[in-house]
Design an enzyme around this catalytic site. Structure first.
Site, mmCIF file in Angstrom:
data_model
loop_
_atom_site.group_PDB
_atom_site.id
_atom_site.type_symbol
_atom_site.label_atom_id
_atom_site.label_comp_id
_atom_site.label_asym_id
_atom_site.label_seq_id
_atom_site.Cartn_x
_atom_site.Cartn_y
_atom_site.Cartn_z
ATOM 1 N N SER A 1 46.661 -11.937 -1.918
ATOM 2 C CA SER A 1 46.969 -12.216 -0.501
ATOM 3 C C SER A 1 47.680 -10.904 0.116
ATOM 4 C CB SER A 1 47.577 -13.321 -0.326
ATOM 5 O OG SER A 1 48.260 -13.338 0.898
ATOM 6 N N SER A 2 47.261 -10.576 1.251
ATOM 7 C CA SER A 2 48.230 -9.710 1.865
ATOM 8 C C SER A 2 49.612 -9.993 2.599
ATOM 9 C CB SER A 2 47.494 -9.017 2.877
ATOM 10 O OG SER A 2 46.887 -9.805 3.919
ATOM 11 N N THR B 1 34.797 -38.152 -13.711
ATOM 12 C CA THR B 1 33.923 -38.113 -13.046
ATOM 13 C C THR B 1 34.168 -38.392 -11.525
ATOM 14 O OG1 THR B 1 33.828 -40.511 -13.262
ATOM 15 C CG2 THR B 1 32.508 -39.264 -14.812
ATOM 16 N N LYS C 1 50.605 -14.265 -4.967
ATOM 17 C CA LYS C 1 49.472 -15.315 -5.212
ATOM 18 C C LYS C 1 48.189 -14.538 -5.823
ATOM 19 C CE LYS C 1 46.829 -18.264 -2.114
ATOM 20 N NZ LYS C 1 45.336 -18.012 -2.302
ATOM 21 N N THR D 1 0.689 -1.214 0.004
ATOM 22 C CA THR D 1 0.030 0.136 -0.190
ATOM 23 C C THR D 1 0.668 1.256 0.011
ATOM 24 O OG1 THR D 1 -1.902 -1.142 1.196
ATOM 25 C CG2 THR D 1 -1.955 1.313 1.235
ATOM 26 N N SER E 1 -6.992 -0.350 -6.760
ATOM 27 C CA SER E 1 -6.652 -0.678 -5.467
ATOM 28 C C SER E 1 -5.311 -1.232 -5.314
ATOM 29 C CB SER E 1 -7.166 -1.836 -4.919
ATOM 30 O OG SER E 1 -6.824 -2.369 -3.531
ATOM 31 N N THR E 2 -4.528 -0.920 -4.278
ATOM 32 C CA THR E 2 -3.152 -1.471 -4.280
ATOM 33 C C THR E 2 -3.097 -2.989 -4.542
ATOM 34 O OG1 THR E 2 -2.354 -0.014 -2.368
ATOM 35 C CG2 THR E 2 -1.354 -2.077 -2.503
ATOM 36 N N ASN E 3 -4.178 -3.867 -4.391
ATOM 37 C CA ASN E 3 -4.289 -5.327 -4.333
ATOM 38 C C ASN E 3 -4.388 -5.654 -5.941
ATOM 39 O OD1 ASN E 3 -4.156 -4.948 -1.616
ATOM 40 N ND2 ASN E 3 -6.410 -5.560 -1.414
#
Length: 475
Positions: free
Chosen positions: A316-317, A185, A322, A99, A138-140
């Protein structure tokens, strides 16, 4: 400031705002953060399209003064052009079955129409959000119709993104068609294939999801506009439902149809469950593909290392040099989000009671977010990952040479028992299968060379005509 009134009393609203008191109260009540209605352009467009169609229908039925109807239509067209999106500040997630979103649209359209007529915002005696913009609605019926239209627009964008991914995989398939590798697989060596076949399978599987999404979208074209509160069409002209459908089709260009039972249509959210399932299916497929890409590129020295993903950023830090598969990881996470959102949508659809589902706002927020995130993620995957993938041909050749899975391609000529012996010896000694076959002179050299050609070993070749039976006599 200007003063506006509702059933709870009066409130001051910023004089420059196109929204009014109903929007103000909704902003105060639904402080959950996240996306606003204005951040969902497809929804604003759809709401404006519904209101434009309604105004045109009401003018034609003699229920709305043409001068006012023209101003309302012009205001709706401004919204459909992307204007005033910042005037929809309400959270997508809200109580009231949508609404507040409908009221927000009514207020913005009314005040923009007043402005176009040279009047001040808030002069609702001339154009009222409820009496004129919301006439016969209507909102509906407005909100579910707008959600369906917005979902169509969003799904179209997702389908286009999936097709970009499909074409990117098809290009890689052609590029890699000559490269033989081991298929697997259960993470174990299986039988030979080409790297092109692996990427072609990605293209085909996403092509299937394009079809499933397109099928699901077809169900979104059935609307309940004209139903008003619960589907009985209360307070509408007898010709309104048919006429507003026609007008909405003209405005949007979409072949919308009115539901044959508006009472059922007003309470049913099944179509959103269907679309969510199709989106989830595509997300799951893309996540599986992304996991495959991460596995195939693992290493670069101690993993599969069969393909290289484009390096996008430092990984990576602490570990210099990497590089991580950040783009496939992004897709994985979006897929996880969508799987969770699908549960939310399912619960919300089930929770509707009697003649209305009050939980469509969370359906909208979950569905819109998932579709948009997946659209963005799949384009990112296509453009910054798939297009730049390269093959490590030497690694692939080495894997092929060392794999006992190659013996399966030769088993029609060696027999199952002898092939098992060759596989066991290759595994024990580390000698390649092909070398053992040559050493023991189990196959004619020309036949062996033929069987090892990429198009044959990957299943695309025919058995030589000289072979009378798939299994030779015992050697």
């Amino acid at each position: 400031m200007r003063v506006e009134a509702d059933l709870l009393g009066t409130r001051e609203v910023p004089s420059e705002a196109y929204w009014g008191v109903h929007t103000l109260r909704a902003c105060e009540n639904f402080r959950v953060g996240g996306e606003t209605v204005g951040a969902a352009p497809g929804l604003v467009f759809a709401l404006a399209a519904v209101k434009e169609a309604a105004a045109e229908a009401n003018v034609e039925l003699g229920l709305l003064e043409p001068r006012l109807g023209k101003a309302i239509v012009a205001a709706c067209q401004d919204l459909r052009r992307g204007q005033l999106a910042d005037q929809f500040p309400i959270s997508l997630i809200q109580g009231g079955a949508g609404t507040s979103t409908n009221m927000n649209a009514n207020e913005v359209i009314a005040n923009r129409a007043l402005e176009l007529l040279g009047e001040s915002k808030g002069c609702y005696g001339l154009i009222s959000p409820n009496e004129h913009v919301n006439l016969g609605q209507s909102t509906n019926d407005v909100y579910p119709t707008a959600l369906k239209l917005a979902t169509i627009y969003n799904c179209r964008a997702l389908v286009a993104a999936l097709e970009v991914f499909q074409r990117a995989c098809e290009r890689k398939a052609l590029e890699f068609d000559h490269i033989v590798k081991m298929g697997r697989t259960q993470l174990q060596d299986a039988v030979p294939m080409t790297l092109g076949q692996e990427f072609r399978s990605f293209a085909v599987t996403i092509g299937e999801d394009v079809e499933r999404l397109t099928e699901a979208m077809g169900h979104l074209h059935e609307i309940n506009l004209g139903a008003t509160a619960i589907g009985t069409g209360l307070n509408t002209h007898p010709l309104y439902a048919a006429l507003v459908r026609e007008k909405l089709e003209n405005v949007t260009g979409l072949p919308v149809t009115t539901s044959p039972d508006l009472v059922e249509a007003t309470q049913d959210c099944g179509v959103f469950v269907l679309v969510s399932a199709a989106v989830k299916r595509a997300a799951i497929k893309l996540s599986k593909i992304s996991s495959d890409l991460r596995l195939l590129s693992s290493g670069p020295r101690a993993g599969f290392a069969e393909i290289n993903l484009p390096a996008r950023q430092a990984g990576s830090s602490i570990m210099p040099g990497k590089v991580n598969p950040v783009i496939p990881e992004l897709v994985n996470q979006v897929a996880f989000e969508i799987m969770g959102a699908d549960v939310t949508i399912s619960l919300a659809a089930e929770a509707g009671q009697l003649q209305l589902n009050a939980f469509e706002p969370i359906i909208a927020a979950s569905l819109f977010r998932g579709i948009e995130h997946l659209r963005a993620a799949v384009l990112t995957l296509s453009e910054t990952c798939i297009d730049g993938i390269t093959a490590n041909e030497r690694t692939l050749e080495d894997h092929m040479a060392r794999s006992i899975g190659l013996v399966t391609a030769l088993s029609p000529y060696l027999g199952y028992h002898l092939s098992g012996e060759i596989a066991a010896e290759a595994l024990l000694t580390g000698t390649p299968v092909v070398d053992l076959v040559r050493q023991r002179q189990l196959l004619d050299p020309n036949l062996l060379e033929h069987l090892l050609q990429p198009h044959v070993i990957a299943g695309g070749g025919q058995l030589p005509s000289v072979v009378q039976t798939p299994f030779p006599r015992e050697l």
